[in-house]
Design a protein around this motif. Structure first.
Motif, PDB file in Angstrom:
ATOM      1  N   UNK A  44     108.561 -25.023 108.366  1.00  0.00           N
ATOM      2  CA  UNK A  44     108.798 -26.089 109.338  1.00  0.00           C
ATOM      3  C   UNK A  44     108.291 -25.638 110.705  1.00  0.00           C
ATOM      4  N   UNK A  45     107.790 -26.600 111.462  1.00  0.00           N
ATOM      5  CA  UNK A  45     107.269 -26.358 112.797  1.00  0.00           C
ATOM      6  C   UNK A  45     107.942 -27.329 113.758  1.00  0.00           C
ATOM      7  N   UNK A  46     108.020 -26.942 115.007  1.00  0.00           N
ATOM      8  CA  UNK A  46     108.618 -27.817 116.015  1.00  0.00           C
ATOM      9  C   UNK A  46     107.711 -29.016 116.241  1.00  0.00           C
ATOM     10  N   UNK A  47     108.314 -30.193 116.293  1.00  0.00           N
ATOM     11  CA  UNK A  47     107.514 -31.391 116.537  1.00  0.00           C
ATOM     12  C   UNK A  47     107.402 -31.693 118.026  1.00  0.00           C
ATOM     13  N   UNK A  48     108.210 -31.034 118.855  1.00  0.00           N
ATOM     14  CA  UNK A  48     108.159 -31.272 120.297  1.00  0.00           C
ATOM     15  C   UNK A  48     107.059 -30.457 120.965  1.00  0.00           C
ATOM     16  N   UNK A  49     106.874 -29.228 120.533  1.00  0.00           N
ATOM     17  CA  UNK A  49     105.885 -28.345 121.140  1.00  0.00           C
ATOM     18  C   UNK A  49     104.523 -28.656 120.537  1.00  0.00           C
ATOM     19  N   UNK A  50     103.515 -28.749 121.381  1.00  0.00           N
ATOM     20  CA  UNK A  50     102.172 -29.034 120.893  1.00  0.00           C
ATOM     21  C   UNK A  50     101.541 -27.729 120.388  1.00  0.00           C
ATOM     22  N   UNK A  51     101.868 -27.360 119.163  1.00  0.00           N
ATOM     23  CA  UNK A  51     101.337 -26.148 118.547  1.00  0.00           C
ATOM     24  C   UNK A  51     100.444 -26.568 117.385  1.00  0.00           C
ATOM     25  N   UNK A  52      99.334 -25.855 117.221  1.00  0.00           N
ATOM     26  CA  UNK A  52      98.449 -26.162 116.110  1.00  0.00           C
ATOM     27  C   UNK A  52      99.090 -25.704 114.805  1.00  0.00           C
ATOM     28  N   UNK A  53      99.096 -26.567 113.836  1.00  0.00           N
ATOM     29  CA  UNK A  53      99.614 -26.207 112.517  1.00  0.00           C
ATOM     30  C   UNK A  53      98.495 -25.469 111.788  1.00  0.00           C
ATOM     31  N   UNK A  54      98.760 -24.261 111.279  1.00  0.00           N
ATOM     32  CA  UNK A  54      97.703 -23.478 110.641  1.00  0.00           C
ATOM     33  C   UNK A  54      97.170 -24.156 109.381  1.00  0.00           C
ATOM     34  N   UNK A  55      95.871 -23.944 109.113  1.00  0.00           N
ATOM     35  CA  UNK A  55      95.253 -24.522 107.922  1.00  0.00           C
ATOM     36  C   UNK A  55      95.709 -23.818 106.659  1.00  0.00           C
ATOM     37  N   UNK A  56      95.970 -22.513 106.749  1.00  0.00           N
ATOM     38  CA  UNK A  56      96.432 -21.749 105.581  1.00  0.00           C
ATOM     39  C   UNK A  56      97.753 -21.072 105.912  1.00  0.00           C
ATOM     40  N   UNK A  57      98.512 -20.794 104.854  1.00  0.00           N
ATOM     41  CA  UNK A  57      99.817 -20.132 104.982  1.00  0.00           C
ATOM     42  C   UNK A  57      99.979 -19.252 103.757  1.00  0.00           C
ATOM     43  N   UNK A  58     100.357 -17.983 103.946  1.00  0.00           N
ATOM     44  CA  UNK A  58     100.515 -17.073 102.813  1.00  0.00           C
ATOM     45  C   UNK A  58     101.716 -17.461 101.974  1.00  0.00           C
ATOM     46  N   UNK A  59     101.518 -17.476 100.657  1.00  0.00           N
ATOM     47  CA  UNK A  59     102.586 -17.824  99.724  1.00  0.00           C
ATOM     48  C   UNK A  59     103.599 -16.680  99.674  1.00  0.00           C
ATOM     49  N   UNK A  60     104.890 -16.954  99.865  1.00  0.00           N
ATOM     50  CA  UNK A  60     105.874 -15.886  99.815  1.00  0.00           C
ATOM     51  C   UNK A  60     106.134 -15.377  98.396  1.00  0.00           C
ATOM     52  N   UNK A  61     105.723 -16.120  97.364  1.00  0.00           N
ATOM     53  CA  UNK A  61     105.980 -15.700  95.986  1.00  0.00           C
ATOM     54  C   UNK A  61     104.895 -14.785  95.438  1.00  0.00           C
ATOM     55  N   UNK A  62     103.612 -15.119  95.707  1.00  0.00           N
ATOM     56  CA  UNK A  62     102.534 -14.318  95.117  1.00  0.00           C
ATOM     57  C   UNK A  62     101.632 -13.675  96.163  1.00  0.00           C
TER      58      UNK A  62
END
Length: 115
Positions: A44-62
């Protein structure tokens, strides 16, 4: 005296702090990421702060990278096998270069020894 394992400042029956004591939670936006193994991760990311949502995210399982497109997740990274120092040198130099360097080093050694 009460038991020695009691937490100071708390009382029996005290519950966890609620929203009234901590304040309101910040509005959040959840983004889904899928890895090559089909695992879904929803940080989850804050919707109030104008932060870029990353294109990739490391999977915590693998540990593979995950993308936002479920049908086309990013490819897992290709692991290079361990290379020795000699293997890296052989990539940079040809056999002829190696022979020339060896002859040069032997000539310098013989010149120092007076032979």
């Amino acid at each position: 005296m009460a038991g020695g394992s009691a937490i100071r400042g708390s009382r029996v029956g005290a519950g966890p702090l609620g929203e009234t004591e901590r304040g309101d939670a910040a509005p959040r936006v959840r983004v889904s990421y899928w890895c090559a193994n089909g695992h879904e991760t929803r940080p989850s990311f804050s919707s109030e702060v104008q932060v870029e949502i990353p294109e990739t995210w490391d999977c915590p399982r693998c540990g593979f990278p995950g993308g936002q497109d479920q049908d086309d997740p990013p490819a897992p990274p290709r692991n290079e096998p361990y290379k020795t120092h000699l293997a890296y040198v052989k990539e940079r130099r040809s056999d002829a270069d190696g022979v020339a360097l060896l002859d040069e080093a032997l000539a310098a050694l013989r010149a120092r020894r007076g032979g």
